[in-house]
Design a protein around this motif. Sequence first.
Motif, PDB file in Angstrom:
ATOM      1  N   LEU A  97       0.816  -1.223   0.000  1.00  0.00           N
ATOM      2  CA  LEU A  97       0.000   0.000   0.000  1.00  0.00           C
ATOM      3  C   LEU A  97       0.845   1.267   0.000  1.00  0.00           C
ATOM      4  CD1 LEU A  97      -2.768  -1.005   2.570  1.00  0.00           C
ATOM      5  CD2 LEU A  97      -2.904  -1.014   0.082  1.00  0.00           C
ATOM      6  N   ASN A  98       2.158   1.130   0.088  1.00  0.00           N
ATOM      7  CA  ASN A  98       3.018   2.314   0.160  1.00  0.00           C
ATOM      8  C   ASN A  98       2.877   3.217  -1.053  1.00  0.00           C
ATOM      9  OD1 ASN A  98       4.064   1.763   2.648  1.00  0.00           O
ATOM     10  ND2 ASN A  98       5.964   0.865   1.906  1.00  0.00           N
ATOM     11  N   ASP A  99       2.710   2.643  -2.217  1.00  0.00           N
ATOM     12  CA  ASP A  99       2.714   3.438  -3.439  1.00  0.00           C
ATOM     13  C   ASP A  99       1.337   3.531  -4.096  1.00  0.00           C
ATOM     14  OD1 ASP A  99       5.481   3.846  -3.250  1.00  0.00           O
ATOM     15  OD2 ASP A  99       5.835   1.830  -4.058  1.00  0.00           O
ATOM     16  N   VAL A 100       0.307   3.203  -3.348  1.00  0.00           N
ATOM     17  CA  VAL A 100      -1.056   3.315  -3.864  1.00  0.00           C
ATOM     18  C   VAL A 100      -1.553   4.736  -3.638  1.00  0.00           C
ATOM     19  CG1 VAL A 100      -3.420   2.473  -3.598  1.00  0.00           C
ATOM     20  CG2 VAL A 100      -1.503   0.889  -3.429  1.00  0.00           C
ATOM     21  N   ARG A 101      -2.312   5.263  -4.603  1.00  0.00           N
ATOM     22  CA  ARG A 101      -2.888   6.584  -4.421  1.00  0.00           C
ATOM     23  C   ARG A 101      -3.801   6.583  -3.206  1.00  0.00           C
ATOM     24  NH1 ARG A 101      -4.636   8.517 -10.559  1.00  0.00           N
ATOM     25  NH2 ARG A 101      -2.518   8.531 -11.442  1.00  0.00           N
ATOM     26  N   GLN A 102      -3.831   7.700  -2.529  1.00  0.00           N
ATOM     27  CA  GLN A 102      -4.559   7.827  -1.277  1.00  0.00           C
ATOM     28  C   GLN A 102      -4.092   6.762  -0.273  1.00  0.00           C
ATOM     29  OE1 GLN A 102      -8.640   7.489  -2.555  1.00  0.00           O
ATOM     30  NE2 GLN A 102      -8.802   9.675  -2.949  1.00  0.00           N
ATOM     31  N   ARG A 103      -2.789   6.480  -0.334  1.00  0.00           N
ATOM     32  CA  ARG A 103      -2.252   5.400   0.480  1.00  0.00           C
ATOM     33  C   ARG A 103      -2.394   5.663   1.970  1.00  0.00           C
ATOM     34  NH1 ARG A 103       2.438   7.689  -1.840  1.00  0.00           N
ATOM     35  NH2 ARG A 103       3.710   8.859  -0.370  1.00  0.00           N
ATOM     36  N   VAL A 104      -2.365   6.930   2.384  1.00  0.00           N
ATOM     37  CA  VAL A 104      -2.424   7.212   3.810  1.00  0.00           C
ATOM     38  C   VAL A 104      -3.740   6.698   4.392  1.00  0.00           C
ATOM     39  CG1 VAL A 104      -2.494   9.015   5.557  1.00  0.00           C
ATOM     40  CG2 VAL A 104      -0.894   9.199   3.638  1.00  0.00           C
ATOM     41  N   THR A 105      -4.838   6.991   3.705  1.00  0.00           N
ATOM     42  CA  THR A 105      -6.137   6.545   4.193  1.00  0.00           C
ATOM     43  C   THR A 105      -6.222   5.028   4.209  1.00  0.00           C
ATOM     44  OG1 THR A 105      -7.180   8.538   3.329  1.00  0.00           O
ATOM     45  CG2 THR A 105      -8.618   6.671   3.826  1.00  0.00           C
ATOM     46  N   ARG A 106      -5.829   4.393   3.126  1.00  0.00           N
ATOM     47  CA  ARG A 106      -5.917   2.941   3.037  1.00  0.00           C
ATOM     48  C   ARG A 106      -4.945   2.272   4.004  1.00  0.00           C
ATOM     49  NH1 ARG A 106      -5.721   0.079  -2.473  1.00  0.00           N
ATOM     50  NH2 ARG A 106      -6.465  -1.564  -1.085  1.00  0.00           N
ATOM     51  N   LEU A 107      -3.760   2.846   4.136  1.00  0.00           N
ATOM     52  CA  LEU A 107      -2.754   2.244   4.997  1.00  0.00           C
ATOM     53  C   LEU A 107      -3.185   2.298   6.460  1.00  0.00           C
ATOM     54  CD1 LEU A 107      -0.027   0.873   4.712  1.00  0.00           C
ATOM     55  CD2 LEU A 107       1.074   3.090   5.030  1.00  0.00           C
ATOM     56  N   GLU A 108      -3.709   3.431   6.877  1.00  0.00           N
ATOM     57  CA  GLU A 108      -4.140   3.565   8.264  1.00  0.00           C
ATOM     58  C   GLU A 108      -5.331   2.673   8.564  1.00  0.00           C
ATOM     59  OE1 GLU A 108      -2.427   5.178  10.701  1.00  0.00           O
ATOM     60  OE2 GLU A 108      -1.062   5.088   9.012  1.00  0.00           O
TER      61      GLU A 108
END
Length: 491
Positions: free
Chosen positions: A380-391
């Motif tokens: 998920l590091n390089d996915v767009r909107q990664r911050v939301t998905r990662l958290e």
Amino acid sequence: MTRAGAPETPPRTAGRARWAGLAGAVLLTVGGYVGGALPGATATKVWNSDDGPLTVALWLAGTLLLTGAWWALRRGAPSTRWAYVTAGLWLVPLLVAPPLGSRDVYSYACQGWAYAQGVDPYAVGVAGAGCPWVDDVAPMWRDTPAPYGPVFVVLAALAATVGGGLTATVVLLRLVALTGVLLSALCLPGLARAAGVPTRRAAWLALACPLVGVHLVAGAHNDAVMLGLLLLGLLVLVRLPGRPRALVVAGVLLGLAVAVKATAVVVLPFAALAAVLGRYTVRALLRDGGWLAGGVLVALLGASLLSGLGPGWVTGLHRSGDAQQWTSPPTAVGMVVDYLGELVGWNPAAVPVARALALVLLAALLVLLWWRAWAALRGLNDVRQRVTRLEAARPRVALLGAGLALAATVVLAPVFHPWYATWPLALLAVAGRRTLWFVPPCAVAMFLTLPDGTNLARLTKAPGAVVMAVLVVAVAVWGLPRLRRATIDVD
């Protein structure tokens, strides 16, 4: 399969389940007084006593009612509050029951007494220590050192010192176990919300499970304390990742859990994943995981030094596998090989070999589970909107990985007791999207003991071992080809 979005249970079904479960808990309590593990009731096995048939009938009826009621609402209680109230209602009769399903609480009492008298419980068994209550301890464990961590030994010593007599000590140890269950109950909603699982389902599965009331509370097993500290440490991590002070506090809590029962150590690598804030890189893992590891070491070293027991508790662990029962899959496989060897006049002594191979397999599975969890989060590091998905993904992946690690540990351990199933249950209840695969084994585990602590696996050695070995082969044939393709879902 049961999914997170399963429909709510009809009120009539829920009401019937609540009162059926309460009736079951009452019957189990009565059965415990008729022929349970009461102090001094060690001479006659339940099936040889005058009240044996009545005891078994009460126990079986109570187990069927309580387990059936839990199973009926496996998709979730009508509400979180309803689940808590019902689970608490079922605990009321069990709180005043004699020790149920095991005599381990008497071992705890004697180990605490020995430590309070200045005897090292890791160097000598409770019989050698001169415990006045040794006749109430199961014969198998009278001469074995304590396999528990220094935190629990100190708690047991406090109970023995304050209680004075055996009955009061058992009551205090039950209160200690109840405190662990209440601590778990406090943490469950926050963990479930973080993982995206309905709290009404998580609370029901983890708290109303008969194994919790009968074995953790009535049986006063120290697994309750371990789980309470474990869940609290994980809750701190998912709420406050990346904050050094919070990570140290979480590490201390997790370290204390390990210092109660060493099994909790398999959760630590997955806890490190929950500690990371932001993008998943090796540097971030070392940074945030380092703070967490520091807290764990502080707790372990502090408990060992302050108790005066040092690292001796580690050496007591190897005696916990003295019992050979088919409920442990690797032990069952070894038993079957031995039985086959006897048919041709050969004694292969396969049980120790099977157990050793299972531990090697466990180590490999734990590494694989952690790597899959790490890869899922790194992806998920390089996915767009990664911050939301990662958290959103971080808590669930870490908790699910920890639950799977505990499940693998239970399955591949040299010995299995019914209450061991509560280890993975607590975490899978808050992180698992599908529940069908882990709920039935917990239900079956309720039927493995009698109220006086007799394990039915001892009475069904050969047939039980064969059935378990066949199940192991079936699972291996079905599961191993899928293991290579398995991933941890982050959505």
